[in-house]
Design a protein around this motif. Sequence first.
Motif, PDB file in Angstrom:
ATOM      1  N   SER A   3       0.141   1.408 -25.423  1.00 33.13           N
ATOM      2  CA  SER A   3       0.868   2.556 -25.958  1.00 33.13           C
ATOM      3  C   SER A   3       1.661   2.162 -27.197  1.00 33.13           C
ATOM      4  CB  SER A   3       1.840   3.102 -24.903  1.00 33.13           C
ATOM      5  OG  SER A   3       1.154   3.570 -23.773  1.00 33.13           O
ATOM      6  N   ARG A  19       4.657   4.277 -29.959  1.00 33.45           N
ATOM      7  CA  ARG A  19       5.354   5.502 -30.333  1.00 33.45           C
ATOM      8  C   ARG A  19       5.659   5.452 -31.827  1.00 33.45           C
ATOM      9  NH1 ARG A  19      11.037   8.326 -28.443  1.00 33.45           N
ATOM     10  NH2 ARG A  19      11.944   6.659 -29.686  1.00 33.45           N
ATOM     11  N   SER A  41       7.349   7.110 -35.206  1.00 35.97           N
ATOM     12  CA  SER A  41       8.489   7.942 -35.579  1.00 35.97           C
ATOM     13  C   SER A  41       8.347   8.370 -37.034  1.00 35.97           C
ATOM     14  CB  SER A  41       9.800   7.163 -35.413  1.00 35.97           C
ATOM     15  OG  SER A  41       9.993   6.754 -34.083  1.00 35.97           O
ATOM     16  N   PHE A  67       8.217  12.526 -33.485  1.00 34.69           N
ATOM     17  CA  PHE A  67       7.618  11.414 -32.754  1.00 34.69           C
ATOM     18  C   PHE A  67       6.162  11.717 -32.410  1.00 34.69           C
ATOM     19  CE2 PHE A  67      11.535   9.193 -32.171  1.00 34.69           C
ATOM     20  CZ  PHE A  67      12.516  10.155 -31.970  1.00 34.69           C
ATOM     21  N   GLN A  95       3.994  10.016 -29.372  1.00 35.58           N
ATOM     22  CA  GLN A  95       3.780   9.070 -28.280  1.00 35.58           C
ATOM     23  C   GLN A  95       2.282   8.956 -28.041  1.00 35.58           C
ATOM     24  OE1 GLN A  95       6.034   7.164 -26.483  1.00 35.58           O
ATOM     25  NE2 GLN A  95       4.201   6.223 -25.604  1.00 35.58           N
ATOM     26  N   ASN A 149      -0.585   7.133 -25.813  1.00 32.71           N
ATOM     27  CA  ASN A 149      -0.893   6.374 -24.596  1.00 32.71           C
ATOM     28  C   ASN A 149      -2.396   6.176 -24.457  1.00 32.71           C
ATOM     29  OD1 ASN A 149       1.869   6.399 -23.904  1.00 32.71           O
ATOM     30  ND2 ASN A 149       1.639   8.348 -22.825  1.00 32.71           N
TER      31      ASN A 149
END
Length: 125
Positions: free
Chosen positions: A17, A19, A21, A81, A83, A85
């Motif tokens: 994963s 993330r 920004s 953001f 995210q 996964n």
Amino acid sequence: QVQLVESGGGSVQTGGSLRLSCTTNGYSGFNTYCLGWFRQTPGKERQKIAHISVPGGSTSYADSVKGRFTITQDNGKSTLFLQMNNLKPEDTAMYFCAAETRTTRYCYTNDYNVWGQGTQVTVLS
């Protein structure tokens, strides 16, 4: 004028994963209709993978990332953001955030008018 700066890219193993920004300097909810994440690989066109409407927060995803990626904004609306996964090698790309400040009809297209510089994501097999 909105200025966008991405961060959070890097290398990760398959299944991992990350993330991303996007800091939205100069952001105002009154002059932005939607914010999006795009990605591009060499020799291919930049493609939108997710966007969030402003205000309201409704989201839309490309089929290739649906169920794995989530786009959100912080409560102060200054940071966007992504995210990511269960990353796959085919997710390897340069990732860009973008804002559309002209009209809502561009939100579902790839034609946004304000862009960040991008951050590289590499998924190792």
